[in-house]
Design an enzyme around this catalytic site. Structure first.
Site, PDB file in Angstrom:
ATOM      1  CG  ASN A   1      -6.835  15.680  14.881  1.00 18.11           C
ATOM      2  OD1 ASN A   1      -7.885  15.336  13.548  1.00 18.11           O
ATOM      3  ND2 ASN A   1      -6.056  15.297  14.990  1.00 18.11           N
TER       4      ASN A   1
ATOM      5  CG  ASN B   1      -6.836   3.923  11.254  1.00 18.54           C
ATOM      6  OD1 ASN B   1      -5.881   4.488  12.208  1.00 18.54           O
ATOM      7  ND2 ASN B   1      -6.497   5.098  10.407  1.00 18.54           N
TER       8      ASN B   1
ATOM      9  CE  LYS C   1      -6.872   6.561   3.954  1.00 19.72           C
ATOM     10  NZ  LYS C   1      -7.179   7.728   4.589  1.00 19.72           N
TER      11      LYS C   1
ATOM     12  CB  ALA D   1       0.576   9.168   4.366  1.00 19.21           C
TER      13      ALA D   1
ATOM     14  CG  ASN E   1      -9.786   9.645  13.165  1.00 16.92           C
ATOM     15  OD1 ASN E   1     -10.077  10.274  13.924  1.00 16.92           O
ATOM     16  ND2 ASN E   1      -9.964   8.726  12.266  1.00 16.92           N
TER      17      ASN E   1
ATOM     18  CE  LYS F   1      -4.413   5.773  15.707  1.00 19.54           C
ATOM     19  NZ  LYS F   1      -3.972   5.090  14.516  1.00 19.54           N
TER      20      LYS F   1
ATOM     21  N   GLY G   1       0.931  -1.484  -0.157  1.00 21.80           N
ATOM     22  CA  GLY G   1      -0.368   0.155  -0.170  1.00 21.80           C
ATOM     23  C   GLY G   1       0.579   1.690   0.618  1.00 21.80           C
TER      24      GLY G   1
ATOM     25  NE  ARG H   1      -4.565   3.221  -9.296  1.00 19.20           N
ATOM     26  CZ  ARG H   1      -4.512   4.002  -9.300  1.00 19.20           C
ATOM     27  NH1 ARG H   1      -4.854   4.529  -8.252  1.00 19.20           N
ATOM     28  NH2 ARG H   1      -4.075   5.278 -10.300  1.00 19.20           N
TER      29      ARG H   1
HETATM   30  O1  PAF Z   1      -6.817   8.904  11.880  1.00 21.33           O
HETATM   31  C1  PAF Z   1      -6.428  10.007  12.840  1.00 21.33           C
HETATM   32  O2  PAF Z   1      -6.050  11.013  12.147  1.00 21.33           O
HETATM   33  C2  PAF Z   1      -5.389   9.566  13.815  1.00 21.33           C
HETATM   34  O3  PAF Z   1      -5.671   8.338  14.675  1.00 21.33           O
HETATM   35  C3  PAF Z   1      -5.995  10.350  15.190  1.00 21.33           C
HETATM   36  C4  PAF Z   1      -4.792  10.043  15.983  1.00 21.33           C
HETATM   37  C5  PAF Z   1      -6.869  10.857  15.343  1.00 21.33           C
HETATM   38  C6  PAF Z   1      -4.945  11.430  14.882  1.00 21.33           C
HETATM   39  O4  PAF Z   1      -5.480  12.836  13.148  1.00 21.33           O
END
Ligand code: PAF
Length: 310
Positions: A205, A103, A77, A10, A195, A187, A7, A32
């Site tokens: 944030n 994530n 992602k 970033a 988010n 997390k 991937g 790709r």
């Molecule tokens: O997904 C994100 O952007 C990050 O996990 C966090 C910790 C919310 C910081 O922007």
């Protein structure tokens, strides 16, 4: 140890560049061919807030050209996990391991459907890295990476320690954790608060700390997530509101990943975040009305782009 980073987002670009700079045998993997060709030409451009600009030439290829590898890091992602996992049989050597550094929840399950659980590792990265453009990233914050073997994995503590050493060798702080599932939830508790609110309101944030109504909703979402984790038998450290406050303060100027996705017109990771809390809460008989509503609002926000005025 031969490494693949799956991937070129970033985090994937950052890890590939750091491992390469540290002299590791690493390749970046994409599905790709057009993007592979462009990234091969341009290299990975890493910018830091201190004004350092570096172009790192990382080997880049499609999965069949790269494998087999001892460690494959999945850095796509969450909504691409199912597709990316199809590359794993090509990338993982006999006895090789796959580490998801993504994530949200549901990634482990999606990967396990393709390659089983026995060679899986999970990780949580608290790094500040933003994709500016294809192969071009801003490395804004050095945070810790936690890694560990989740339930069903047969990767030994010695192997986990070796992977942690590899990350440290690339200049990243990395700690093995035996309670990696709890760390993933810790997390998630932060993500379900920050988010969706930052994406809906289009604010950085830190703004959540100055918007009392938004803050109330963010804390309620985080508290619901913590309650679901606890009902699932996990022990999470600390008070969700206090952790949320800390992360909002530490990353005040950051645009959350979900805000970046909404602004770029990409799908969001809401299904791996608030939707997971709602689904898992429902299965445990725990109501999660705030996470359910935020899930619906984010789905609507993603669908509404063609109808927006102005
Ligand atoms: O997904 C994100 O952007 C990050 O996990 C966090 C910790 C919310 C910081 O922007």
């Amino acid at each position: 140890m031969k490494l693949a980073v799956l991937g070129p987002g970033a985090l994937g670009c950052l890890l590939a560049a750091l491992f390469r700079e540290a002299g590791a045998d690493v390749s970046l993997v994409d599905y790709r061919p057009d993007r592979v060709a462009r990234l091969r030409l341009r290299g990975i451009q890493v910018h830091t807030l201190e004004g350092v600009h570096q172009v790192v030439e990382v080997p880049i290829g499609l999965a069949p050209e790269v494998g087999p590898c001892d460690l494959t890091i999945v850095a796509v992602k969450a909504y691409q996990t199912e597709t990316a996992a199809r590359a794993l049989p090509d990338l993982m050597s006999q006895g090789g391991a796959a580490l998801t550094l993504q994530n949200g929840l549901g990634n482990l399950e999606a990967i396990a459907r393709t390659v089983g659980t026995h060679r899986l590792l999970a990780g949580v990265g608290l790094l500040g890295v933003t994709r500016q453009d294809e192969g071009r990233i801003i490395y804004a914050g050095r945070g810790v990476i936690y890694i560990g073997a989740p339930a069903g994995s047969q990767v030994s503590a010695i192997e986990v320690a070796a992977v942690a050493d590899l990350f440290r060798g690339a200049g990243l702080e990395c700690q093995p954790r035996e309670d990696i599932e709890a760390v993933l939830w810790e997390k998630l508790v932060i993500n379900v608060g920050i988010n969706p609110l930052t994406a809906l309101l289009r604010v950085p944030n830190g703004a959540l700390l100055k918007l009392p109504e938004a803050w109330e909703v963010a804390v309620a979402a985080a508290e619901e997530a913590q309650a679901v984790a606890q009902a699932a038998g996990l022990t999470l450290s600390g008070d969700p509101a206090a952790r949320l406050r800390q992360v909002c303060a530490d990353t005040a100027a950051n645009h959350s990943s979900m805000l970046q996705d909404i602004l770029a017109g990409r799908p969001t990771e809401i299904e791996a975040m608030n939707a997971q809390v709602a689904t898992r809460g429902r299965a445990l008989g725990l109501p999660t009305p705030v996470n359910e509503l935020l899930t619906l609002l984010l789905r609507a926000a993603a669908q509404s782009a063609p109808f927006t005025v102005g």
